[in-house]
Design a protein around this motif. Structure first.
Motif, PDB file in Angstrom:
ATOM      1  N   ASP A 154      28.012  35.796  51.504  1.00 24.31           N
ATOM      2  CA  ASP A 154      28.767  36.020  52.533  1.00 24.31           C
ATOM      3  C   ASP A 154      28.532  35.029  53.700  1.00 24.31           C
ATOM      4  N   THR A 155      29.223  35.055  54.750  1.00 19.39           N
ATOM      5  CA  THR A 155      29.005  34.152  55.717  1.00 19.39           C
ATOM      6  C   THR A 155      27.626  34.226  56.561  1.00 19.39           C
ATOM      7  N   GLU A 156      27.470  35.640  56.549  1.00 20.26           N
ATOM      8  CA  GLU A 156      26.115  35.836  57.312  1.00 20.26           C
ATOM      9  C   GLU A 156      24.738  35.466  56.622  1.00 20.26           C
ATOM     10  N   SER A 157      24.641  35.296  55.224  1.00 18.86           N
ATOM     11  CA  SER A 157      23.521  35.209  54.537  1.00 18.86           C
ATOM     12  C   SER A 157      23.487  34.154  53.492  1.00 18.86           C
ATOM     13  N   LEU A 158      24.030  33.126  53.560  1.00 18.21           N
ATOM     14  CA  LEU A 158      24.318  31.761  53.008  1.00 18.21           C
ATOM     15  C   LEU A 158      22.856  31.393  52.108  1.00 18.21           C
ATOM     16  N   PRO A 159      22.615  31.518  50.945  1.00 20.01           N
ATOM     17  CA  PRO A 159      21.288  31.172  50.236  1.00 20.01           C
ATOM     18  C   PRO A 159      20.881  29.674  50.283  1.00 20.01           C
ATOM     19  N   LEU A 160      21.710  28.990  50.454  1.00 19.38           N
ATOM     20  CA  LEU A 160      21.457  27.449  50.270  1.00 19.38           C
ATOM     21  C   LEU A 160      21.027  26.726  51.454  1.00 19.38           C
ATOM     22  N   PHE A 161      21.054  27.379  52.685  1.00 18.67           N
ATOM     23  CA  PHE A 161      20.648  26.652  53.766  1.00 18.67           C
ATOM     24  C   PHE A 161      19.530  27.290  54.426  1.00 18.67           C
ATOM     25  N   GLY A 162      18.136  27.029  54.723  1.00 21.14           N
ATOM     26  CA  GLY A 162      17.134  27.632  55.033  1.00 21.14           C
ATOM     27  C   GLY A 162      16.837  27.247  56.701  1.00 21.14           C
ATOM     28  N   GLY A 163      17.840  26.528  57.232  1.00 23.00           N
ATOM     29  CA  GLY A 163      17.781  26.405  58.607  1.00 23.00           C
ATOM     30  C   GLY A 163      16.645  25.389  59.290  1.00 23.00           C
ATOM     31  N   ASP A 164      16.456  24.309  58.061  1.00 24.14           N
ATOM     32  CA  ASP A 164      15.312  23.355  58.543  1.00 24.14           C
ATOM     33  C   ASP A 164      16.533  22.438  59.250  1.00 24.14           C
ATOM     34  N   GLN A 165      15.601  22.149  60.635  1.00 27.59           N
ATOM     35  CA  GLN A 165      16.442  21.239  61.697  1.00 27.59           C
ATOM     36  C   GLN A 165      16.322  19.705  61.480  1.00 27.59           C
ATOM     37  N   LYS A 166      15.609  19.551  60.500  1.00 26.27           N
ATOM     38  CA  LYS A 166      15.257  18.060  59.847  1.00 26.27           C
ATOM     39  C   LYS A 166      16.465  17.908  59.078  1.00 26.27           C
ATOM     40  N   GLU A 167      17.383  18.506  58.526  1.00 25.46           N
ATOM     41  CA  GLU A 167      18.426  18.358  57.870  1.00 25.46           C
ATOM     42  C   GLU A 167      19.792  18.571  58.535  1.00 25.46           C
ATOM     43  N   VAL A 168      20.807  18.012  57.977  1.00 30.60           N
ATOM     44  CA  VAL A 168      22.156  17.733  58.676  1.00 30.60           C
ATOM     45  C   VAL A 168      23.173  18.119  57.670  1.00 30.60           C
ATOM     46  N   LEU A 169      24.279  18.981  58.063  1.00 32.71           N
ATOM     47  CA  LEU A 169      25.300  19.283  57.087  1.00 32.71           C
ATOM     48  C   LEU A 169      26.505  18.182  57.506  1.00 32.71           C
ATOM     49  N   LEU A 170      26.886  17.700  56.636  1.00 25.38           N
ATOM     50  CA  LEU A 170      28.302  16.973  56.670  1.00 25.38           C
ATOM     51  C   LEU A 170      29.224  17.931  55.886  1.00 25.38           C
ATOM     52  N   ILE A 171      30.154  18.069  56.783  1.00 23.50           N
ATOM     53  CA  ILE A 171      31.223  19.242  56.284  1.00 23.50           C
ATOM     54  C   ILE A 171      32.686  18.609  56.016  1.00 23.50           C
ATOM     55  N   LEU A 172      33.223  19.053  55.076  1.00 24.50           N
ATOM     56  CA  LEU A 172      34.538  18.378  54.655  1.00 24.50           C
ATOM     57  C   LEU A 172      35.492  19.405  54.575  1.00 24.50           C
ATOM     58  N   GLN A 173      36.485  19.884  55.254  1.00 22.48           N
ATOM     59  CA  GLN A 173      37.134  20.791  55.033  1.00 22.48           C
ATOM     60  C   GLN A 173      38.639  20.245  54.272  1.00 22.48           C
ATOM     61  N   ILE A 174      38.891  21.121  53.258  1.00 28.98           N
ATOM     62  CA  ILE A 174      39.859  20.624  52.410  1.00 28.98           C
ATOM     63  C   ILE A 174      40.839  21.627  51.952  1.00 28.98           C
ATOM     64  N   HIS A 175      42.150  21.301  51.603  1.00 27.51           N
ATOM     65  CA  HIS A 175      43.190  22.350  51.441  1.00 27.51           C
ATOM     66  C   HIS A 175      43.481  21.894  49.909  1.00 27.51           C
TER      67      HIS A 175
END
Length: 213
Positions: A154-175
């Motif tokens: 669920d949105t509140e407990s994504l298991p894949l991202f541990g909050g490491d601030q040395k990492e960046v998320l590139l986000i692509l929104q698709i339809h």
């Protein structure tokens, strides 16, 4: 890299880099749409992705769309000139809507869910590999990819991202559209700061080869 008010390294891409990434990922998404069309035996349209950046600790806020509560996601790890964890993420009900087009449309929802993990892995494998293969082809490099893994969350407990601030998320929104039904999702690429720099180096080399840089 610049710094934002919280002290994060803020990814700063110029217009040429953003446009190039958009075109490259659009190429990959187009390939994926063609492959998915063969599976569902109908036309599948995937929109040109919009690109944004966030940090793992900000991902909940980045996905605070009313659709993104219960999630169905597929993750793959890629290594090559840079390393990335690639994730295809859909709201749970949208994932089931996609499956209804792949399988018998009259199948009850409880039966559809039995096939969800296997089918979503197939969809994720197609879309994520198409995006990375487009980058590989245009950059003239090779990537190695892991087997796809399916997760419920669920949105509140994504298991894949541990909050490491040395990492960046590139986000692509698709339809994604099948038979006029619009289905929203996200492609996420988790990169270390060094991997983001390596990606941008590849982009700059690509632009130079095209005579744009």
């Amino acid at each position: 890299m610049a710094f934002d008010e919280s002290g994060h390294d803020e990814p700063t891409l110029d217009e040429l880099q953003l446009d190039a990434l958009g075109e490259l990922f659009n190429l990959g998404v187009g390939r994926a749409a063609n492959s998915l069309s063969l599976i569902v035996k109908d036309e599948v349209e995937l929109s040109a992705p919009s690109i944004s950046f966030a940090y793992p600790s900000q991902i909940t806020q980045a996905l605070l769309d009313s659709e993104f509560k219960e999630l169905s996601m597929v993750a793959m790890d890629f290594s090559g000139p840079f390393e990335a964890r690639a994730v295809l993420l859909f709201p749970e009900r949208n994932a089931l809507a996609i499956l209804s087009h792949m399988l018998d449309p009259n199948m009850p929802p409880e039966e559809l869910s039995e096939f969800e993990q296997e089918a979503m892995c197939e969809i994720g494998n197609i879309i994520l590999n198409a995006c990375m293969s487009a980058l590989a082809d245009e950059f003239g490099v090779e990537f190695m990819g892991s087997l796809p893994e399916h997760h419920f969350s669920d949105t509140e407990s994504l298991p894949l991202f541990g909050g490491d601030q040395k990492e960046v998320l590139l986000i692509l929104q698709i339809h994604l559209s099948i038979r006029q039904e619009r289905i929203n999702g996200h492609l996420l690429f988790l990169l270390s700061v060094s991997s983001l720099h390596a990606l941008l180096t590849c982009v700059d080399s690509y632009l130079t080869r095209l005579g744009i840089r």
